[in-house]
Design a protein around this motif. Structure first.
Motif, PDB file in Angstrom:
ATOM      1  N   SER A   1       0.835  -1.199   0.000  1.00  0.00           N
ATOM      2  CA  SER A   1       0.000   0.000   0.000  1.00  0.00           C
ATOM      3  C   SER A   1       0.874   1.255   0.000  1.00  0.00           C
ATOM      4  CB  SER A   1      -0.913   0.017   1.235  1.00  0.00           C
ATOM      5  OG  SER A   1      -1.531   1.271   1.382  1.00  0.00           O
ATOM      6  N   GLY A   2       1.874   1.275   0.874  1.00  0.00           N
ATOM      7  CA  GLY A   2       2.766   2.427   0.950  1.00  0.00           C
ATOM      8  C   GLY A   2       3.526   2.657  -0.344  1.00  0.00           C
ATOM      9  N   ILE A   3       3.969   1.577  -0.977  1.00  0.00           N
ATOM     10  CA  ILE A   3       4.699   1.687  -2.252  1.00  0.00           C
ATOM     11  C   ILE A   3       3.797   2.296  -3.326  1.00  0.00           C
ATOM     12  CG2 ILE A   3       5.754   0.367  -4.128  1.00  0.00           C
ATOM     13  CD1 ILE A   3       6.720  -1.625  -1.960  1.00  0.00           C
ATOM     14  N   LEU A   4       2.574   1.795  -3.412  1.00  0.00           N
ATOM     15  CA  LEU A   4       1.626   2.308  -4.412  1.00  0.00           C
ATOM     16  C   LEU A   4       1.270   3.775  -4.158  1.00  0.00           C
ATOM     17  CD1 LEU A   4      -0.746  -0.788  -4.653  1.00  0.00           C
ATOM     18  CD2 LEU A   4       0.781   0.052  -6.455  1.00  0.00           C
ATOM     19  N   LEU A   5       1.072   4.134  -2.899  1.00  0.00           N
ATOM     20  CA  LEU A   5       0.736   5.516  -2.558  1.00  0.00           C
ATOM     21  C   LEU A   5       1.898   6.449  -2.859  1.00  0.00           C
ATOM     22  CD1 LEU A   5      -1.206   4.981   0.794  1.00  0.00           C
ATOM     23  CD2 LEU A   5      -2.157   5.643  -1.427  1.00  0.00           C
ATOM     24  N   THR A   6       3.122   5.973  -2.648  1.00  0.00           N
ATOM     25  CA  THR A   6       4.303   6.774  -2.970  1.00  0.00           C
ATOM     26  C   THR A   6       4.368   7.049  -4.467  1.00  0.00           C
ATOM     27  OG1 THR A   6       5.531   5.785  -1.123  1.00  0.00           O
ATOM     28  CG2 THR A   6       6.823   6.908  -2.818  1.00  0.00           C
ATOM     29  N   ILE A   7       4.178   6.003  -5.259  1.00  0.00           N
ATOM     30  CA  ILE A   7       4.186   6.155  -6.724  1.00  0.00           C
ATOM     31  C   ILE A   7       3.093   7.115  -7.159  1.00  0.00           C
ATOM     32  CG2 ILE A   7       3.797   4.946  -8.913  1.00  0.00           C
ATOM     33  CD1 ILE A   7       5.007   2.440  -7.563  1.00  0.00           C
ATOM     34  N   PHE A   8       1.897   6.934  -6.615  1.00  0.00           N
ATOM     35  CA  PHE A   8       0.765   7.782  -6.982  1.00  0.00           C
ATOM     36  C   PHE A   8       1.058   9.259  -6.706  1.00  0.00           C
ATOM     37  CE2 PHE A   8      -3.002  10.116  -5.553  1.00  0.00           C
ATOM     38  CZ  PHE A   8      -3.758  10.080  -6.718  1.00  0.00           C
ATOM     39  N   CYS A   9       1.607   9.539  -5.522  1.00  0.00           N
ATOM     40  CA  CYS A   9       1.859  10.936  -5.145  1.00  0.00           C
ATOM     41  C   CYS A   9       2.943  11.570  -5.996  1.00  0.00           C
ATOM     42  CB  CYS A   9       2.241  11.012  -3.664  1.00  0.00           C
ATOM     43  SG  CYS A   9       0.879  10.616  -2.545  1.00  0.00           S
ATOM     44  N   PHE A  10       3.974  10.811  -6.343  1.00  0.00           N
ATOM     45  CA  PHE A  10       5.053  11.373  -7.155  1.00  0.00           C
ATOM     46  C   PHE A  10       4.639  11.548  -8.613  1.00  0.00           C
ATOM     47  CE2 PHE A  10       7.813  10.245  -3.579  1.00  0.00           C
ATOM     48  CZ  PHE A  10       8.595  11.389  -3.520  1.00  0.00           C
ATOM     49  N   LEU A  11       3.595  10.840  -9.020  1.00  0.00           N
ATOM     50  CA  LEU A  11       3.046  11.047 -10.365  1.00  0.00           C
ATOM     51  C   LEU A  11       1.946  12.103 -10.363  1.00  0.00           C
ATOM     52  CD1 LEU A  11       2.663   7.344 -11.595  1.00  0.00           C
ATOM     53  CD2 LEU A  11       4.384   9.000 -12.353  1.00  0.00           C
ATOM     54  N   GLY A  12       1.292  12.269  -9.217  1.00  0.00           N
ATOM     55  CA  GLY A  12       0.079  13.075  -9.139  1.00  0.00           C
ATOM     56  C   GLY A  12       0.211  14.508  -9.589  1.00  0.00           C
ATOM     57  N   PHE A  13       1.286  15.203  -9.176  1.00  0.00           N
ATOM     58  CA  PHE A  13       1.385  16.628  -9.479  1.00  0.00           C
ATOM     59  C   PHE A  13       1.503  16.893 -10.977  1.00  0.00           C
ATOM     60  CE2 PHE A  13       5.851  15.435  -9.245  1.00  0.00           C
ATOM     61  CZ  PHE A  13       6.430  16.172 -10.270  1.00  0.00           C
ATOM     62  N   LYS A  14       1.918  15.892 -11.766  1.00  0.00           N
ATOM     63  CA  LYS A  14       2.077  16.071 -13.211  1.00  0.00           C
ATOM     64  C   LYS A  14       0.743  16.261 -13.926  1.00  0.00           C
ATOM     65  CE  LYS A  14       6.275  13.236 -13.323  1.00  0.00           C
ATOM     66  NZ  LYS A  14       6.924  12.036 -13.900  1.00  0.00           N
ATOM     67  N   TYR A  15      -0.335  15.926 -13.227  1.00  0.00           N
ATOM     68  CA  TYR A  15      -1.646  16.018 -13.845  1.00  0.00           C
ATOM     69  C   TYR A  15      -2.322  17.369 -13.608  1.00  0.00           C
ATOM     70  CZ  TYR A  15      -1.183  11.094 -14.835  1.00  0.00           C
ATOM     71  OH  TYR A  15      -0.727   9.888 -15.328  1.00  0.00           O
ATOM     72  N   PHE A  16      -1.574  18.287 -13.019  1.00  0.00           N
ATOM     73  CA  PHE A  16      -2.082  19.634 -12.796  1.00  0.00           C
ATOM     74  C   PHE A  16      -1.106  20.623 -13.416  1.00  0.00           C
ATOM     75  CE2 PHE A  16      -3.464  16.881  -9.360  1.00  0.00           C
ATOM     76  CZ  PHE A  16      -4.844  17.087  -9.366  1.00  0.00           C
ATOM     77  N   GLN A  17      -1.584  21.799 -13.719  1.00  0.00           N
ATOM     78  CA  GLN A  17      -0.701  22.811 -14.290  1.00  0.00           C
ATOM     79  C   GLN A  17       0.435  23.096 -13.312  1.00  0.00           C
ATOM     80  OE1 GLN A  17      -2.851  26.237 -15.819  1.00  0.00           O
ATOM     81  NE2 GLN A  17      -4.659  24.970 -16.182  1.00  0.00           N
ATOM     82  N   PRO A  18       1.627  23.410 -13.850  1.00  0.00           N
ATOM     83  CA  PRO A  18       2.811  23.597 -12.994  1.00  0.00           C
ATOM     84  C   PRO A  18       2.580  24.578 -11.842  1.00  0.00           C
ATOM     85  CG  PRO A  18       3.419  23.644 -15.312  1.00  0.00           C
ATOM     86  CD  PRO A  18       1.916  23.641 -15.266  1.00  0.00           C
ATOM     87  N   SER A  19       2.892  24.138 -10.642  1.00  0.00           N
ATOM     88  CA  SER A  19       2.810  24.977  -9.450  1.00  0.00           C
ATOM     89  C   SER A  19       3.805  24.426  -8.447  1.00  0.00           C
ATOM     90  CB  SER A  19       1.396  24.954  -8.869  1.00  0.00           C
ATOM     91  OG  SER A  19       1.388  25.480  -7.559  1.00  0.00           O
ATOM     92  N   LYS A  20       4.717  25.263  -7.958  1.00  0.00           N
ATOM     93  CA  LYS A  20       5.737  24.799  -7.021  1.00  0.00           C
ATOM     94  C   LYS A  20       5.116  24.250  -5.745  1.00  0.00           C
ATOM     95  CE  LYS A  20       9.637  27.658  -8.508  1.00  0.00           C
ATOM     96  NZ  LYS A  20      10.618  28.696  -8.105  1.00  0.00           N
ATOM     97  N   LEU A  21       4.095  24.936  -5.244  1.00  0.00           N
ATOM     98  CA  LEU A  21       3.471  24.501  -4.000  1.00  0.00           C
ATOM     99  C   LEU A  21       2.770  23.152  -4.169  1.00  0.00           C
ATOM    100  CD1 LEU A  21       1.953  27.787  -2.516  1.00  0.00           C
ATOM    101  CD2 LEU A  21       3.964  26.530  -1.737  1.00  0.00           C
ATOM    102  N   THR A  22       2.109  22.979  -5.300  1.00  0.00           N
ATOM    103  CA  THR A  22       1.428  21.712  -5.567  1.00  0.00           C
ATOM    104  C   THR A  22       2.429  20.571  -5.660  1.00  0.00           C
ATOM    105  OG1 THR A  22      -0.345  22.847  -6.753  1.00  0.00           O
ATOM    106  CG2 THR A  22      -0.113  20.495  -7.156  1.00  0.00           C
ATOM    107  N   LYS A  23       3.541  20.825  -6.346  1.00  0.00           N
ATOM    108  CA  LYS A  23       4.589  19.805  -6.483  1.00  0.00           C
ATOM    109  C   LYS A  23       5.197  19.462  -5.128  1.00  0.00           C
ATOM    110  CE  LYS A  23       8.887  18.759  -8.931  1.00  0.00           C
ATOM    111  NZ  LYS A  23       9.868  19.229  -9.940  1.00  0.00           N
ATOM    112  N   ILE A  24       5.509  20.475  -4.342  1.00  0.00           N
ATOM    113  CA  ILE A  24       6.068  20.249  -2.995  1.00  0.00           C
ATOM    114  C   ILE A  24       5.079  19.461  -2.140  1.00  0.00           C
ATOM    115  CG2 ILE A  24       6.743  21.378  -0.829  1.00  0.00           C
ATOM    116  CD1 ILE A  24       7.852  23.679  -2.570  1.00  0.00           C
ATOM    117  N   GLY A  25       3.802  19.825  -2.227  1.00  0.00           N
ATOM    118  CA  GLY A  25       2.770  19.148  -1.444  1.00  0.00           C
ATOM    119  C   GLY A  25       2.637  17.682  -1.804  1.00  0.00           C
ATOM    120  N   PHE A  26       2.610  17.374  -3.096  1.00  0.00           N
ATOM    121  CA  PHE A  26       2.487  15.979  -3.523  1.00  0.00           C
ATOM    122  C   PHE A  26       3.732  15.175  -3.139  1.00  0.00           C
ATOM    123  CE2 PHE A  26      -1.110  17.059  -6.349  1.00  0.00           C
ATOM    124  CZ  PHE A  26      -1.906  15.938  -6.132  1.00  0.00           C
TER     125      PHE A  26
END
Length: 212
Positions: free
Chosen positions: A60-85
């Protein structure tokens, strides 16, 4: 990576965590959802702890890590969003893997009497999780607020982050300790709801800069 695959990675990660938490509680006689930590279901001395960690919490932790590191790419570039994900990936996804490898002592040693190295690592990781995950979610919300068409998602992130901070305070303050299990499950539920919300938003998007 296809946005639907990313969606399923996030949902599967959440699903494994939820199912493992539920099954773990069922397998322990007289286990209390309201007064005991989730970690107690896979503590060092529990009969099915190794199975729950190996096939539930760690994947579960491995999958959630992958998801979060991929997640910010699906939104327009934002430093805060990237840092948060990235913060969410490290302090929730990766942290779940770490506590799986380093389970707590019997009963999670709440008094912290002569703790094992595993217990120390487990507690420190949990502390970092509850400090930085709400902050990460709020940062995502603030970052999304700067982007068009994300006002609702931004408000949800900030709301979940603030409410989780309230329950984290209750968890660590010693207020009504008989409800620490309930406090923790409320916090985890807020984290999970946010990940599901992001996964659904991602499912209907094309990642920024990707060609399809």
């Amino acid at each position: 990576m296809n946005n639907k695959i990313t969606f399923f990675i996030g949902i599967l990660g959440v699903g494994l965590f939820v199912v493992s938490s539920i099954i773990g509680g069922i397998l322990i006689e007289n286990y209390s959802l309201t007064s005991q930590f989730i970690s107690e279901t896979y503590a060092i001395d529990t009969e099915y702890g190794i199975i729950l960690r190996t096939f539930g919490f760690i994947p579960s932790g491995i999958l959630l890590t992958i998801f979060c590191f991929l997640g910010f790419k699906y939104f327009q570039p934002s430093k805060l969003t990237k840092i948060g994900f990235c913060g969410l990936g490290i302090f929730y996804g990766l942290a779940t893997v770490i506590v799986g490898f380093f389970p707590c002592d019997s009963g999670c040693n709440k008094e912290f009497v002569d703790p094992s190295i595993s217990q120390v690592i487990h507690n420190l990781t949990g502390l970092l999780t509850y400090i930085f995950v709400p902050i990460s979610i709020i940062l995502i919300g603030i970052g999304l607020k700067q982007l068009p068409n994300y006002n609702r998602l931004s408000i949800q992130a900030i709301t979940y982050g603030i409410i989780s901070i309230l329950f984290i305070y209750l968890l660590f303050s010693g207020f009504n300790p008989e409800y620490i299990g309930l406090y923790q499950r409320t916090i985890e539920t807020l984290f999970i709801i946010w990940i599901i919300t992001c996964a659904i938003a991602i499912k209907n998007k094309i990642p920024a800069g990707y060609n399809v």
